[in-house]
Design an enzyme around this catalytic site. Sequence first.
Site, PDB file in Angstrom:
ATOM      1  N   HIS A  95       0.678  -1.329   0.298  1.00 32.62           N
ATOM      2  CA  HIS A  95      -0.028   0.047  -0.193  1.00 32.62           C
ATOM      3  C   HIS A  95       0.686   0.955  -0.211  1.00 32.62           C
ATOM      4  O   HIS A  95       1.839   0.809   0.179  1.00 32.62           O
ATOM      5  CB  HIS A  95      -1.055   0.115   1.240  1.00 32.62           C
ATOM      6  CG  HIS A  95      -0.179   0.665   2.357  1.00 32.62           C
ATOM      7  ND1 HIS A  95       0.531  -0.551   3.328  1.00 32.62           N
ATOM      8  CD2 HIS A  95      -0.033   1.576   2.924  1.00 32.62           C
ATOM      9  CE1 HIS A  95       1.563   0.167   4.427  1.00 32.62           C
ATOM     10  NE2 HIS A  95       1.113   1.843   4.111  1.00 32.62           N
ATOM     11  N   ALA A 135      21.231  -4.858  -1.828  1.00 33.26           N
ATOM     12  CA  ALA A 135      21.033  -4.335  -0.106  1.00 33.26           C
ATOM     13  C   ALA A 135      21.450  -3.353   0.283  1.00 33.26           C
ATOM     14  O   ALA A 135      22.017  -2.370  -0.909  1.00 33.26           O
ATOM     15  CB  ALA A 135      22.647  -4.835   0.583  1.00 33.26           C
ATOM     16  N   LYS A 141      10.483  -0.670  -9.283  1.00 29.65           N
ATOM     17  CA  LYS A 141       9.486  -1.205 -10.926  1.00 29.65           C
ATOM     18  C   LYS A 141       9.672  -3.101 -11.107  1.00 29.65           C
ATOM     19  O   LYS A 141      10.541  -3.145 -10.239  1.00 29.65           O
ATOM     20  CB  LYS A 141      10.359  -0.285 -11.664  1.00 29.65           C
ATOM     21  CG  LYS A 141      12.250  -0.141 -11.938  1.00 29.65           C
ATOM     22  CD  LYS A 141      12.223   0.262 -13.331  1.00 29.65           C
ATOM     23  CE  LYS A 141      13.945   0.237 -12.859  1.00 29.65           C
ATOM     24  NZ  LYS A 141      14.192   1.182 -13.819  1.00 29.65           N
ATOM     25  N   ARG A 158      23.312  -6.098 -14.071  1.00 28.20           N
ATOM     26  CA  ARG A 158      23.428  -7.137 -15.586  1.00 28.20           C
ATOM     27  C   ARG A 158      21.445  -7.356 -15.502  1.00 28.20           C
ATOM     28  O   ARG A 158      20.996  -7.776 -14.770  1.00 28.20           O
ATOM     29  CB  ARG A 158      23.902  -8.379 -14.768  1.00 28.20           C
ATOM     30  CG  ARG A 158      23.927  -9.553 -15.969  1.00 28.20           C
ATOM     31  CD  ARG A 158      25.136 -10.509 -15.213  1.00 28.20           C
ATOM     32  NE  ARG A 158      23.583 -11.576 -14.918  1.00 28.20           N
ATOM     33  CZ  ARG A 158      23.573 -11.553 -13.091  1.00 28.20           C
ATOM     34  NH1 ARG A 158      24.947 -11.744 -12.549  1.00 28.20           N
ATOM     35  NH2 ARG A 158      23.069 -12.585 -12.520  1.00 28.20           N
TER      36      ARG A 158
END
Length: 176
Positions: A95, A135, A141, A158
């Site tokens: 949310h 990390a 996205k 990569r």
Amino acid sequence: MRKLERYPTEGPNALWQVYKTVNPLKSVKNFIFIQLARYCPYLPLKNAIYRRVLGMKVGKETSFGLMVMVDVFFPERIHVGDNCVIGYNTTILAHEYLIDEYRLGDVRIGNHVMIGANCTILPGVTIGDRAVVAAGAVVHKNVAPGSFVAGNPLQVIRSGEPEEEQRTEACGTGRL
């Protein structure tokens, strides 16, 4: 592109109106069990809490590190595949409460995914099979299968390996 459902609000900011969308007792119950799971070092118990109490979809042999914080209001919208590692202190949100709207989105983490410590995964994101998230990354996205991503903003270090290369590596000989 994240897949989000948007709900406009009127009046005070959307977070101030959270209990119009989420039962307060559900929130309290979820908070208590999430805190228990965050500090629990025993992975089978932790996964049982996520699956049975919070309604998350958690695959076999998935490991959540200590202090992982899953969404308090909508944990049932989190889906994690088999044999994943979710690193220490990672936050997984389903949310976003903003000023004039709130947004909901399922989080889907594929199989054999490695998520490093201190990551934030935003709602509506899909992380493909065998992806690695470094990390401290903010996953805003989708992440393609087999990709290695890092940073804020998220950058592809990569891209996913072609299917042929994955089969060759799995064989171990370099030949099929």
